[in-house]
Scaffold this motif. Structure first.
Motif, mmCIF file in Angstrom:
data_model
loop_
_atom_site.group_PDB
_atom_site.id
_atom_site.type_symbol
_atom_site.label_atom_id
_atom_site.label_comp_id
_atom_site.label_asym_id
_atom_site.label_seq_id
_atom_site.Cartn_x
_atom_site.Cartn_y
_atom_site.Cartn_z
ATOM 1 N N TRP A 296 -47.722 -57.897 10.099
ATOM 2 C CA TRP A 296 -46.791 -56.982 10.743
ATOM 3 C C TRP A 296 -47.018 -57.000 12.247
ATOM 4 N N ALA A 297 -45.906 -57.014 13.008
ATOM 5 C CA ALA A 297 -46.033 -57.175 14.458
ATOM 6 C C ALA A 297 -45.380 -56.062 15.271
ATOM 7 N N GLY B 274 -41.061 -63.403 12.308
ATOM 8 C CA GLY B 274 -39.713 -63.124 12.786
ATOM 9 C C GLY B 274 -38.784 -62.517 11.760
ATOM 10 N N THR B 275 -39.282 -62.202 10.561
ATOM 11 C CA THR B 275 -38.445 -61.549 9.560
ATOM 12 C C THR B 275 -38.416 -60.040 9.811
ATOM 13 N N VAL C 82 -37.837 -53.823 2.160
ATOM 14 C CA VAL C 82 -36.916 -54.865 1.701
ATOM 15 C C VAL C 82 -36.516 -55.691 2.926
ATOM 16 N N GLN C 83 -36.408 -56.997 2.749
ATOM 17 C CA GLN C 83 -36.061 -57.848 3.880
ATOM 18 C C GLN C 83 -34.599 -57.672 4.254
ATOM 19 N N THR D 166 -35.099 -65.397 10.779
ATOM 20 C CA THR D 166 -36.522 -65.407 11.119
ATOM 21 C C THR D 166 -36.728 -65.403 12.632
ATOM 22 N N ASN D 167 -35.751 -64.841 13.347
ATOM 23 C CA ASN D 167 -35.850 -64.817 14.814
ATOM 24 C C ASN D 167 -35.595 -63.432 15.389
ATOM 25 N N TRP D 168 -35.997 -62.393 14.648
ATOM 26 C CA TRP D 168 -35.887 -61.041 15.181
ATOM 27 C C TRP D 168 -37.015 -60.795 16.192
#
Length: 286
Positions: A68-69, A85-86, A111-112, A117-119
């Motif tokens: 987690w970022a 990036g998800t 939930v995704q 993958t570039n958020w």
């Protein structure tokens, strides 16, 4: 570990590797330096993400992921970005604010959101979500009754939809039914609900499309409370506008402001955050 209100800071547990924290209406989400995600507080809609709706008075780990970022909280929901990036979301979803294509199902676990993958960044209002991708495009979903999407309509989306085709958005913040965003050229724009002047365009007229806030090109950070906005310039000065009935603007009055006013004369402000009707800021000297 209690439900006792506190008037002075108390340390949460004994961990010394906390990296980021975000607050919703009555819930808190935090990241550790090891990439784990933790939550506590009110959980009626599953906004903690631990798989149930039980309130927590101490931090509980959310799943087992260690990548987690970035995390952001809405009123009763949470969104977070992983290092891959998800984008993920959980909690209340009555207006499609989770972005998973539904408007009925509350989620008690992450939930995704789509497959991108570039958020790069995500921000939450009461029930609308705005996110920026690494290509500096702006995406919206959730509640849009007051034009907080900035697409010229009040149409609601339950999955990410691109608006404002410009590709130079770098930071975004959400208040109660309004949005403020920063471009890479240092200009600041706002749109949505504007009853208290929280957009900062000199009026109290709501906007369904972005309006520029003044002509300055040195804005570097922006944050929103419920109906008040704070921003920092590259010169370290602090500015505020919007609702001020509790003195949340910090200008020594309780007068609402519809345009940015500088807070004091200090030029060493480093970070600012807003609650419902209060503001906290840190100076560069700590």
């Amino acid at each position: 570990g209690t439900t006792t209100n506190r008037t002075s800071p108390i340390k949460i547990g004994t961990a010394t590797n906390w990296a980021q924290a975000a607050c919703g209406y009555n819930h808190t989400i935090a990241l550790k330096t090891d990439g784990t995600l933790w939550a506590w507080g009110y959980n009626m809609f599953g906004q903690l993400g631990d798989g149930n709706t039980m309130n927590r008075t101490s931090p509980v780990q959310i799943g087992t992921a260690t990548n987690w970022a970035h995390v952001a909280c809405g009123q009763y929901y949470t969104t977070a970005i992983k290092s891959d990036g998800t984008l993920w979301a959980w909690g209340k979803n009555n207006y499609g604010q989770l972005g998973d294509g539904s408007t009925v199902t509350h989620r008690t676990s992450p939930v995704q959101v789509g497959t991108a993958t570039n958020w790069a960044q995500v921000a939450c209002g009461d029930a609308h979500t705005i996110a920026i991708k690494t290509d500096e495009t702006l995406w919206v979903w959730g509640w849009n009754e007051n034009g907080q999407f900035g697409n010229g309509t009040d149409t609601r989306f339950d999955s990410p939809t691109q608006v404002n085709l410009a590709m130079n958005w770098i930071k975004v913040a959400c208040g109660n039914s309004y949005t403020v965003a920063l471009k890479s050229d240092g200009t600041l724009f706002a749109w949505g609900f504007n009853y208290w002047g929280q957009l900062g365009d000199g009026t109290t007229m709501s906007r369904t499309s972005p309006v520029q806030i003044g002509t300055a090109t040195n804005w570097v950070q922006v944050v929103c409370g419920n109906n008040h906005t704070k921003a920092l310039k590259t010169d370290g000065s602090l500015w505020a506008w919007g609702r001020n009935d509790s003195g949340q603007l910090g200008d020594g009055t309780t007068t609402n402001r519809s345009s940015p006013v500088q807070i004091g004369t200090a030029t060493n402000w480093a970070q600012v955050a807003c609650g419902w009707s209060h503001t906290i800021a840190i100076k560069a000297d700590g």
